[in-house]
Design an enzyme around this catalytic site. Structure first.
Site, PDB file in Angstrom:
ATOM      1  N   ASN A  56       0.927  -0.944  -0.367  1.00 59.42           N
ATOM      2  CA  ASN A  56       0.212  -0.260  -0.113  1.00 59.42           C
ATOM      3  C   ASN A  56       0.580   1.297  -0.106  1.00 59.42           C
ATOM      4  OD1 ASN A  56      -2.377   1.500   1.010  1.00 59.42           O
ATOM      5  ND2 ASN A  56      -1.260   1.844   2.773  1.00 59.42           N
ATOM      6  N   TYR A 111       2.348  10.827 -11.385  1.00 62.51           N
ATOM      7  CA  TYR A 111       1.163  10.040 -10.700  1.00 62.51           C
ATOM      8  C   TYR A 111       0.489   8.279 -11.392  1.00 62.51           C
ATOM      9  CZ  TYR A 111      -1.805   8.400  -6.868  1.00 62.51           C
ATOM     10  OH  TYR A 111      -2.147   8.235  -5.919  1.00 62.51           O
TER      11      TYR A 111
END
Length: 268
Positions: A102, A168
């Site tokens: 994560n 991103y």
């Protein structure tokens, strides 16, 4: 049974995850706050034994203490650090069954005049290398258990164009492509690989966007909703799936269109 234990059992019975996660050994990276913290708490509530991994030592130890787990400092952009994390989990719990990869950071630059190589490498190191290195490091441990599950954190930015933050979008698209490819590749080894693709969810990554989100009336997805989806994936049987998570919608695997096959040669 205490009141707290009764409540936990009720939650497990409702979700059907008590038998499948009880006693499982899990790693959660980026678990000191946000989505990782919520996932670590949810896993522990479902009966898993969790190693909390993060660079934030204070926050990570707080989460580990809260769930009765263990903390391990880890820079996921470092392959050896990922290997050490897996070894620590094996030594602590006797093996590894689950890895929730994560850890992630905001990019902080674009490809134009604001391009900053150090920020670019930091973002790619955490958001993409962290998944690749984490997968490479944990696979032998999962194979030793006869299989297991990996869930990677991607983003809606991995499913759509993001003109305001193309870098991103690039690393999250890469995680989506990795997930779709590794899912079927690892299936014969009884290792399931899936990803979550949340929209604007409660985490430090959206700190610089909170004003804009508030002005536009865009809801922030609770971290607990993301964690619940992770548990749904872990207690399911799918692989190679990328689950979108949006406020006000039921999370489910994103349905990708098939790539068109080759056409007929001209004149045929």
């Amino acid at each position: 049974m205490t009141t707290a234990e009764s409540g936990t059992a009720a939650v497990r019975e409702e979700r059907g995850d008590g038998a499948s996660l009880q006693g499982k050994a899990a790693i959660v990276t980026g678990a000191a706050g946000g989505l990782g913290r919520a996932t670590a708490l949810a896993l522990a509530k479902a009966g898993a034994r969790v190693v909390v991994a993060d660079l934030d030592t204070r926050g990570g130890r707080e989460v580990a203490d809260l769930i009765g787990g263990h903390f391990r400092a880890c820079d996921v952009s470092d392959l050896d650090a990922n290997r050490a994390l897996v070894e620590f989990t094996q030594e602590t719990y006797g093996g590894v069954d689950i890895a929730v990869l994560n850890a992630g950071v905001a990019t902080g630059c674009g490809v134009g005049e604001d391009f900053a190589p150090a920020r670019y490498r930091r973002a790619m190191g955490a958001n993409l290398d962290g998944v690749v290195f984490g997968t490479h490091a944990v696979l032998p441990a999962l194979r030793a258990r006869g299989g297991g599950a990996i869930v990677a954190t991607a983003s809606l930015a991995g499913l759509a164009a993001v003109p305001l933050d193309p870098l991103y979008a690039a690393n999250k698209h890469a995680v989506v492509g990795l997930t779709r490819s590794l899912g079927p590749a690892l299936a014969p080894e009884n290792v399931r690989f899936n990803a979550i693709c949340p929209g604007f969810a409660e985490s430090r990554i959206i700190d610089h966007l909170r004003g804009m989100l508030s002005e536009q009336g865009l809801p922030v997805i609770p971290a607990e909703a993301v964690a619940d989806t992770v548990l749904r994936i872990l207690t399911g049987d799918g692989t190679g799936e990328c689950w979108f998570i949006q406020a006000g919608r039921e999370a489910e695997p994103f349905r990708f269109r098939r790539v068109p096959g080759p056409g007929r040669p001209v004149g045929v």
